[in-house]
Design an enzyme around this catalytic site. Structure first.
Site, short mmCIF file in Angstrom:
data_model
loop_
_atom_site.label_atom_id
_atom_site.label_comp_id
_atom_site.label_asym_id
_atom_site.label_seq_id
_atom_site.Cartn_x
_atom_site.Cartn_y
_atom_site.Cartn_z
N CYS A 132 -47.70 17.96 -13.45
CA CYS A 132 -46.18 18.61 -13.22
C CYS A 132 -45.34 17.63 -13.45
O CYS A 132 -44.24 18.00 -14.18
CB CYS A 132 -46.32 19.14 -11.54
SG CYS A 132 -46.59 17.67 -10.46
N HIS A 252 -39.59 18.96 -8.59
CA HIS A 252 -39.46 17.58 -8.64
C HIS A 252 -38.26 17.12 -9.53
O HIS A 252 -37.80 17.78 -10.36
CB HIS A 252 -40.57 17.16 -9.49
CG HIS A 252 -42.07 17.50 -9.05
ND1 HIS A 252 -42.28 17.26 -7.68
CD2 HIS A 252 -43.37 17.17 -9.50
CE1 HIS A 252 -43.49 17.37 -7.58
NE2 HIS A 252 -44.12 17.24 -8.31
#
Lengths: 346, 346
Positions: A132, A252
């Site tokens: 990710c 994130h």
């Protein structure tokens, strides 16, 4: 419209945080599905999930589950992928693997569609979905890589707990409640479920994601370093990463310092990013506009802002890159890859 | 024991988050005080604060408040310091200023005792306390600077909300409760109280601390850049900073990349840090030992870990530096400076 080829599709890890997003995206994108097989561990088998108005019963994932499956999307952990991806390949299934099991295998393409979709045909049955934190960074850097070249990247991450699964979200929310009630939380999952020591994540920052490698970096940091080089096809690229878990649920954030190989104009950098597929430029200090995890959550794009020329190195710039780690960082990137496979197999 | 000289001491901003820590530390350290004057805005005047068993009534800070005061510690905001520090100096008071008002003034020493206490005598009545995020970084880097030289620093911060004052803590805790109850918080203070746009801090990361400068950096980032050079007395030092607020109450964390001028041995780096005054080395990956904000909170030291040689540049290393932003980052550093002043004036 021309007649569309339909595919038998399997989702392995259908009850997980990423698996559920994959199922939602397959529906939302109207993926050309004839039959959808939802696979999981024995524990979750028997549960039912609704897909486009039908109820699908989850089955236990077994080697024979892939009979007749054209495309399988795996996100049930590295061990499951290592065990079942080879079985699926025997049945002629093309596998999109969201785990780290095959990412660095030289015969496995590691794909971020906006970056290196040209490599997708190299596969031998497996196409790996990158980590990710890597995906959103290479996604945002690709337009600069193509225009100016990049010699070095130094990244510090601010990673959401959902990257460690639904149980880590529960733990973070539970701990937060306990702290707000004046109680002392007892950490049980983070930073790494399988390691003995646990640290509190509520109102804290934990500089460990995944286990440590002997060189003092974590696996998460090594993934960012090695995967970035592989995706950009550039072994000479210098990458340094520090990966940190913070109390955010989805999304994130990354503080990225980039050294370019050529002189650049900051306004041109902004234009390149604004025009890049899947990138949303949010960069206006006067309006206090910059990407925020809470606003990126639930969206497929990668958001970029805080773009500024470095003061000590005029060939370098700093930026802030945010994306939903379960979507572009996992499920959406995997579904994008599956869409390319579907087009190829038409 | 020899007879000790006692001082008339004033704390300006006595009701603030930093002021309260200063008062606590003056008591805990048994600072040689004859009379303690607690000063604040008119709003808080009249309130009483206990100090060593006595009750002290807070007075409104005025130009004449400094009559007879030997040492004054200011942490009531830049405007108060700009207005009252010159008045205090007229009364012969030596001022330790915790605001940014005079930090970059060439005639004002900017002191971190473990780093440049030798500059303290250069003052003309004001000694400036650096920015919280700067103090802990230069504190941890000083042993490496002395031993190897440092050519470049790239830092990304993970800063606690207490750095924005008690009201920001309240806001973060209130927002967290609201999110846990499924409500949508209405941000009122962060990122910058005086700016129009507010962003949610609960379960988020805000890449803005203080206002923006025209070059795209924030004032907080420019403080880290400029103050680091001034404290180390090194204009050639290259410093880049990205400052980010995260949902932590006390304790700033920093991901720091440092390029050294000479070859180094990682074990020697660890020894240098373990032996440095005020530094606690917490660096053992095998034990998952590294500094954490929740564990640094309430302590005066600076904590360092995650020390590792950079993989792309063998002359560089990465580290994780954590300290309580209200203590070493503010109150403790100011009280340390006051202790040196007291020794000088003995």
């Amino acid at each position: 419209m021309s007649e569309q080829k339909l595919f038998d599709v399997a989702v392995v890890g259908a009850t997980g945080a990423v698996g559920q997003q994959i199922i939602r995206l397959l529906s939302e994108r109207d993926f050309p599905i004839r039959e959808l097989k939802l696979l999981s561990s024995a524990r979750s088998a028997g549960r039912k999930i609704e897909f486009k108005g039908r109820e699908i019963t989850i089955e236990e994932a077994r080697p024979e589950s892939f009979e007749g499956v054209d495309i399988a999307l795996f996100s049930a952990g590295g061990d499951v992928s290592r065990a079942l991806v080879p079985e699926a390949i025997k049945h002629g299934t093309v596998c999109v693997d969201n785990t780290s099991a095959f990412r660095m295998d030289p015969d496995t393409p590691l794909i971020v569609p906006e970056v290196n979709i040209d490599r997708i045909s190299d596969h031998r049955g497996i196409i790996a979905n990158p980590n990710c934190s890597t995906i959103q960074m290479v996604h945002a850097l690709k337009p600069l890589y193509d225009r100016y070249g990049i010699s070095r990247i130094i990244v510090s991450t601010y990673q959401a707990v959902s990257g460690a699964g639904a149980s880590a979200i529960d733990e973070m929310l539970r701990q937060s409640r306990e702290v707000l009630e004046g109680r002392q939380p007892e950490p049980q999952i983070l930073p790494v479920g399988s390691l003995p020591k646990k640290h509190r994540i509520a109102f804290n920052a934990i500089p460990q994601i995944d286990k440590f490698v002997e060189n003092g970096f974590t696996y998460e940091e090594m993934k960012m370093i090695n995967e970035t080089k592989k995706i950009l096809g550039d072994d000479a690229l210098e990458v340094t990463a520090t990966c940190v878990r913070i109390p955010v649920v989805y999304g994130h954030s990354e503080s990225v310092y980039v050294e370019l190989k050529e002189d650049f104009d900051v306004e041109e950098v902004r234009r390149l990013l604004a025009d890049a597929p899947g990138i949303v430029l949010e960069d206006n200090p006067a309006e206090q506009l910059y990407p925020l995890a809470t606003e990126a959550a639930g969206r497929n794009e990668t958001f970029v802002g805080r773009i500024r020329r470095d003061l000590s190195n005029p060939r370098a710039l700093n930026m802030w890159i945010v994306s939903d780690n379960l979507l572009k960082g996992a499920a959406w990137n995997a579904v994008q890859i599956a869409e390319y496979i579907a087009v190829q197999q038409k």
